[in-house]
Scaffold this active site. Structure first.
Site, PDB file in Angstrom:
ATOM      1  N   ASN A 131       0.801  -1.223   0.000  1.00  0.00           N
ATOM      2  CA  ASN A 131       0.000   0.000   0.000  1.00  0.00           C
ATOM      3  C   ASN A 131       0.830   1.267   0.000  1.00  0.00           C
ATOM      4  O   ASN A 131       0.480   2.251  -0.637  1.00  0.00           O
ATOM      5  CB  ASN A 131      -0.981  -0.024   1.169  1.00  0.00           C
ATOM      6  CG  ASN A 131      -0.276  -0.162   2.510  1.00  0.00           C
ATOM      7  OD1 ASN A 131       0.692  -0.898   2.639  1.00  0.00           O
ATOM      8  ND2 ASN A 131      -0.753   0.564   3.495  1.00  0.00           N
ATOM      9  N   GLU A 157       3.253  -5.196  12.277  1.00  0.00           N
ATOM     10  CA  GLU A 157       2.364  -4.045  12.102  1.00  0.00           C
ATOM     11  C   GLU A 157       1.280  -4.500  11.148  1.00  0.00           C
ATOM     12  O   GLU A 157       1.547  -4.697   9.966  1.00  0.00           O
ATOM     13  CB  GLU A 157       3.166  -2.864  11.556  1.00  0.00           C
ATOM     14  CG  GLU A 157       2.529  -1.532  11.819  1.00  0.00           C
ATOM     15  CD  GLU A 157       1.461  -1.264  10.792  1.00  0.00           C
ATOM     16  OE1 GLU A 157       1.820  -1.080   9.622  1.00  0.00           O
ATOM     17  OE2 GLU A 157       0.262  -1.239  11.153  1.00  0.00           O
ATOM     18  N   CYS A 213      -3.354   1.538   6.438  1.00  0.00           N
ATOM     19  CA  CYS A 213      -3.836   0.858   7.660  1.00  0.00           C
ATOM     20  C   CYS A 213      -4.336   1.852   8.696  1.00  0.00           C
ATOM     21  O   CYS A 213      -5.010   1.473   9.636  1.00  0.00           O
ATOM     22  CB  CYS A 213      -2.714   0.023   8.247  1.00  0.00           C
ATOM     23  SG  CYS A 213      -1.248   0.979   8.572  1.00  0.00           S
ATOM     24  N   THR A 226      -3.345  -9.077   8.947  1.00  0.00           N
ATOM     25  CA  THR A 226      -3.369  -9.773  10.246  1.00  0.00           C
ATOM     26  C   THR A 226      -3.274 -11.286  10.063  1.00  0.00           C
ATOM     27  O   THR A 226      -2.534 -11.957  10.795  1.00  0.00           O
ATOM     28  CB  THR A 226      -4.654  -9.394  11.005  1.00  0.00           C
ATOM     29  OG1 THR A 226      -4.576  -8.001  11.328  1.00  0.00           O
ATOM     30  CG2 THR A 226      -4.820 -10.193  12.277  1.00  0.00           C
ATOM     31  N   GLU A 279       7.195   0.401  16.022  1.00  0.00           N
ATOM     32  CA  GLU A 279       8.249   0.913  15.155  1.00  0.00           C
ATOM     33  C   GLU A 279       8.432   2.384  15.499  1.00  0.00           C
ATOM     34  O   GLU A 279       7.762   2.913  16.379  1.00  0.00           O
ATOM     35  CB  GLU A 279       7.826   0.742  13.683  1.00  0.00           C
ATOM     36  CG  GLU A 279       7.626  -0.720  13.288  1.00  0.00           C
ATOM     37  CD  GLU A 279       7.241  -0.869  11.827  1.00  0.00           C
ATOM     38  OE1 GLU A 279       6.180  -0.366  11.433  1.00  0.00           O
ATOM     39  OE2 GLU A 279       8.017  -1.483  11.077  1.00  0.00           O
TER      40      GLU A 279
HETATM   41  O1  TXE Z   1      -0.832  -8.434   2.581  1.00  0.00           O
HETATM   42  P1  TXE Z   1       0.018  -9.670   2.974  1.00  0.00           P
HETATM   43  P2  TXE Z   1      -1.697  -8.309   1.313  1.00  0.00           P
HETATM   44  C1  TXE Z   1      -4.141  -5.787   4.973  1.00  0.00           C
HETATM   45  C2  TXE Z   1      -5.237  -5.385   4.032  1.00  0.00           C
HETATM   46  C3  TXE Z   1      -5.011  -6.279   2.878  1.00  0.00           C
HETATM   47  C4  TXE Z   1      -4.599  -7.555   3.584  1.00  0.00           C
HETATM   48  C5  TXE Z   1      -3.816  -8.463   2.692  1.00  0.00           C
HETATM   49  O2  TXE Z   1      -6.497  -5.711   4.603  1.00  0.00           O
HETATM   50  O3  TXE Z   1      -6.179  -6.493   2.121  1.00  0.00           O
HETATM   51  O4  TXE Z   1      -3.752  -7.110   4.625  1.00  0.00           O
HETATM   52  O5  TXE Z   1      -2.940  -7.648   1.930  1.00  0.00           O
HETATM   53  C6  TXE Z   1       4.351 -11.089   2.327  1.00  0.00           C
HETATM   54  N1  TXE Z   1       5.547 -15.402   4.874  1.00  0.00           N
HETATM   55  N2  TXE Z   1      -2.967  -4.948   4.858  1.00  0.00           N
HETATM   56  O6  TXE Z   1      -2.116  -9.608   0.714  1.00  0.00           O
HETATM   57  O7  TXE Z   1      -0.403 -10.940   2.334  1.00  0.00           O
HETATM   58  C7  TXE Z   1       3.825 -10.570   1.021  1.00  0.00           C
HETATM   59  O8  TXE Z   1       4.572 -11.080  -0.071  1.00  0.00           O
HETATM   60  C8  TXE Z   1       6.261 -14.263   4.694  1.00  0.00           C
HETATM   61  C9  TXE Z   1      -2.699  -4.035   5.945  1.00  0.00           C
HETATM   62  O9  TXE Z   1      -0.904  -7.440   0.438  1.00  0.00           O
HETATM   63  O10 TXE Z   1       0.063  -9.609   4.431  1.00  0.00           O
HETATM   64  C10 TXE Z   1       4.029  -9.072   1.199  1.00  0.00           C
HETATM   65  O11 TXE Z   1       5.376  -8.730   0.932  1.00  0.00           O
HETATM   66  N3  TXE Z   1       5.814 -13.201   3.974  1.00  0.00           N
HETATM   67  C11 TXE Z   1      -1.253  -3.650   5.967  1.00  0.00           C
HETATM   68  C12 TXE Z   1       3.726  -8.875   2.675  1.00  0.00           C
HETATM   69  O12 TXE Z   1       3.880 -10.152   3.287  1.00  0.00           O
HETATM   70  C13 TXE Z   1       4.570 -13.294   3.451  1.00  0.00           C
HETATM   71  C14 TXE Z   1      -0.729  -3.261   4.615  1.00  0.00           C
HETATM   72  C15 TXE Z   1       2.296  -8.381   2.936  1.00  0.00           C
HETATM   73  O13 TXE Z   1       1.449  -9.302   2.310  1.00  0.00           O
HETATM   74  C16 TXE Z   1       3.754 -14.430   3.603  1.00  0.00           C
HETATM   75  C17 TXE Z   1      -1.054  -4.248   3.650  1.00  0.00           C
HETATM   76  C18 TXE Z   1       4.298 -15.521   4.355  1.00  0.00           C
HETATM   77  N4  TXE Z   1       3.616 -16.635   4.548  1.00  0.00           N
HETATM   78  C19 TXE Z   1      -2.159  -5.069   3.775  1.00  0.00           C
HETATM   79  N5  TXE Z   1       2.575 -14.202   2.941  1.00  0.00           N
HETATM   80  C20 TXE Z   1      -0.942  -2.507   6.902  1.00  0.00           C
HETATM   81  N6  TXE Z   1      -1.008  -2.754   8.206  1.00  0.00           N
HETATM   82  O14 TXE Z   1      -0.606  -1.430   6.450  1.00  0.00           O
HETATM   83  C21 TXE Z   1       2.659 -12.972   2.419  1.00  0.00           C
HETATM   84  N7  TXE Z   1       3.852 -12.414   2.705  1.00  0.00           N
END
Ligand code: TXE
Length: 511
Positions: free
Chosen positions: A181, A279, A313, A259, A492
């Site tokens: 994001n 986070e 977020c 999450t 952080e």
């Molecule tokens: O995040 P992911 P996504 C929330 C928001 C969004 C949802 C999923 O609701 O729709 O999370 O978003 C890596 N082991 N936020 O799919 O899957 C992945 O490659 C290690 C809130 O984008 O959590 C990416 O680099 N790494 C949030 C990173 O994790 C793994 C901002 C985030 O991916 C992994 C973004 C694994 N098993 C989304 N699976 C905020 N708090 O700002 C995925 N990744």
């Protein structure tokens, strides 16, 4: 979501050179730019030789390829980081200050190409990339380059006996995993304190938005960052990301993302006794009392609701309005939301660009259907936008404002992470507090009132890691940043980040 490039991969390999695909031309295999991993100071492909498609949200077309990295690439990165650690951890804070500032200088010099790349890769409006993402990315690096010069530690005297002093030493090889994001903004928010404290880093940006991390790796080479100090891998979370978390030599993991993903990381890291900073998601309340400064509250609420298409977020997606001003505030917010322009992210006259992916837009639209099924009334419809024929396949969605829902429904309890907010009236401070805290999340809360006693009283009782009073997203990088409950673990920012990326050792000297 990136897909593995099948038959095309072979054909592309046969092509001598690639230039960036033009927005105007149809998908052109000659134009697909290849993003590379940055391992041991070199820009390299994945060892598998496989590539993943990288889509341009504005057009819905593949415009570049990213390495489909796996555990073998992670192993190479960790080995390089391990080899670089002795020299980097002992080169002194002034050398780390110098190199990190050089990197920040180069980002600042190239703000425009970085902003263009960020906007094209994520779909966010170019004005957001220019004024928020890239300036903050270089500010993150500058902040921690300087903070490390002032990072002291404690000593404790046992009169007449001994003196204790605390050493805060770098951990070694750490993993940093960031989301799509705010790509470079959140990527640098993690790697800057990790590097400043003398650690070596294996980092993975989101596979949805890899471009600016790739540009950063080129800048690191130009700035003279020693090989292996920072290693940037591209690829899928469950494959490349998971391999970073699973690797026995990554001693701490800093993660920002969903999450549910945070739960997976915690399950992996906990039995390995790794330090973990999570986070995660949020479902943030925005509480508006009748005594607020109406114009400031409504104009800021437009931003806190729809900035970056609500893909932050910290966005306030649940808007609670004191009943006496509910209709006036609602009508003005709807009027201004309808005036927001959604379209080509490259067009600076647009307020909002495209959502990050087709899948994410479908997820957000799914929640609009759920809201209707739950009895919600859409005051702003949240409709697919087709800016032009050329952009017909882009992932555009106009803002949605929903009223008439109870607090306990999926729309008000689950993170949607799109341009969608719900409105609810309240009558008393106690009711507003109960509504705001009625969520599994606890990241940020926003409060609009001129009554300082009420503001401080509520701030104390709101279950969140951050409370903004009469403002939103006003950020001092020295402050602790993070959430409670399902919004994460740890903090952080400022000294919190420097402490996360160091181990405290107490030395007791008898005299
Ligand atoms: O995040 P992911 P996504 C929330 C928001 C969004 C949802 C999923 O609701 O729709 O999370 O978003 C890596 N082991 N936020 O799919 O899957 C992945 O490659 C290690 C809130 O984008 O959590 C990416 O680099 N790494 C949030 C990173 O994790 C793994 C901002 C985030 O991916 C992994 C973004 C694994 N098993 C989304 N699976 C905020 N708090 O700002 C995925 N990744």
């Amino acid at each position: 979501m990136p897909t593995k490039h099948g038959a095309f991969v072979f054909w592309i390999f046969c092509l001598p050179q690639y230039t960036r695909i033009s927005r105007l031309s149809p998908p052109n295999l000659f134009a697909l730019e290849k993003i590379h991993n940055y391992i041991n100071g070199q820009l390299v492909a994945a060892q598998s030789g496989d590539w993943l498609d990288n889509y341009e949200p504005a057009t819905g077309q593949v415009y570049s390829l990213i390495p489909d990295s796996d555990a073998s690439d992670v192993q190479a990165a960790v080995a390089a980081a391990e080899a670089a650690f002795p020299a980097w951890s002992s080169c002194g804070v002034h050398e780390r200050y110098r190199i990190l500032h050089r990197i920040a200088d180069l980002i600042e010099e190239r703000l425009e190409p970085f902003a263009q790349a960020e906007s094209r890769d994520s779909g966010k409006a170019i004005t957001t990339a220019r004024t928020v993402d890239i300036p903050r990315a270089q500010a993150n690096i500058r902040f921690f380059a300087t903070a490390i010069l002032h990072f002291g530690a404690e000593s404790h005297q046992m009169e007449g006996q001994a003196v204790n002093y605390t050493l805060r030493q770098p951990i070694g090889v750490v993993g940093c995993i960031s989301p799509w994001n705010l790509p470079l903004y959140l990527f640098t928010w993690k790697i800057a304190p990790a590097l400043a404290t003398g650690n070596c880093v294996v980092a993975k940006p989101s596979e949805l938005t890899p471009m600016t991390a790739y540009l950063l790796s080129q800048i690191c080479i130009e700035a003279g960052l020693p090989a292996g100090v920072l290693n940037i891998l591209h690829g899928l979370g469950p494959k490349a990301g998971q391999a970073i978390v699973e690797h026995p030599k990554t001693k701490a993991i800093s993660f920002t993302g969903g999450t549910s993903t945070g739960r997976i990381l915690a399950r992996t890291a906990a039995p390995m006794f790794k330090k973990l900073s999570l986070e995660l998601g949020g479902k943030n309340p925005n509480i508006i009392f009748a005594d607020c400064n109406f114009e400031e509250a409504v104009s800021t609420t437009v931003r806190s609701s729809f900035a970056n298409n609500g893909q932050i977020c910290l966005c306030g997606s649940r808007v609670y309005i004191e009943r006496s001003i509910y209709e006036k505030f609602r009508d003005e917010l709807v009027r201004r939301a309808k005036a927001l322009k959604t379209g080509d992210p490259a067009d600076p006259t647009n307020d909002l660009g495209a959502l990050v992916s087709e899948q994410h837009r479908a997820k957000v639209m799914g929640y609009l259907d759920i809201a209707k099924q739950e009895g919600g009334i859409l005051l702003c419809r949240g409709e697919i936008v087709r800016p032009s024929d050329e952009l017909a396949n882009g992932y555009y969605l106009s803002p949605a404002i929903i009223e008439g829902l109870p607090n306990h429904c999926r729309t008000n309890q689950e993170e949607i992470f799109g341009p969608v907010v719900t409105l609810q009236p309240f009558d008393t401070e106690a009711e507003a507090l109960a509504l705001a805290n009625d969520t599994e999340y606890g990241l940020a809360a926003t409060l609009w009132t001129q009554d300082i006693s009420r503001a401080t009283r509520m701030a104390e009782r709101l279950q969140s890691g951050i409370v903004w009073v009469n403002c939103w997203m006003l950020r001092d990088l020295r402050t602790p940043f993070g959430g409670v409950k399902s919004s994460g673990v740890g903090r952080e920012g400022g000294v919190e980040a420097l402490r996360f990326f160091t181990e405290a050792k107490n030395v007791c000297v008898k005299y």
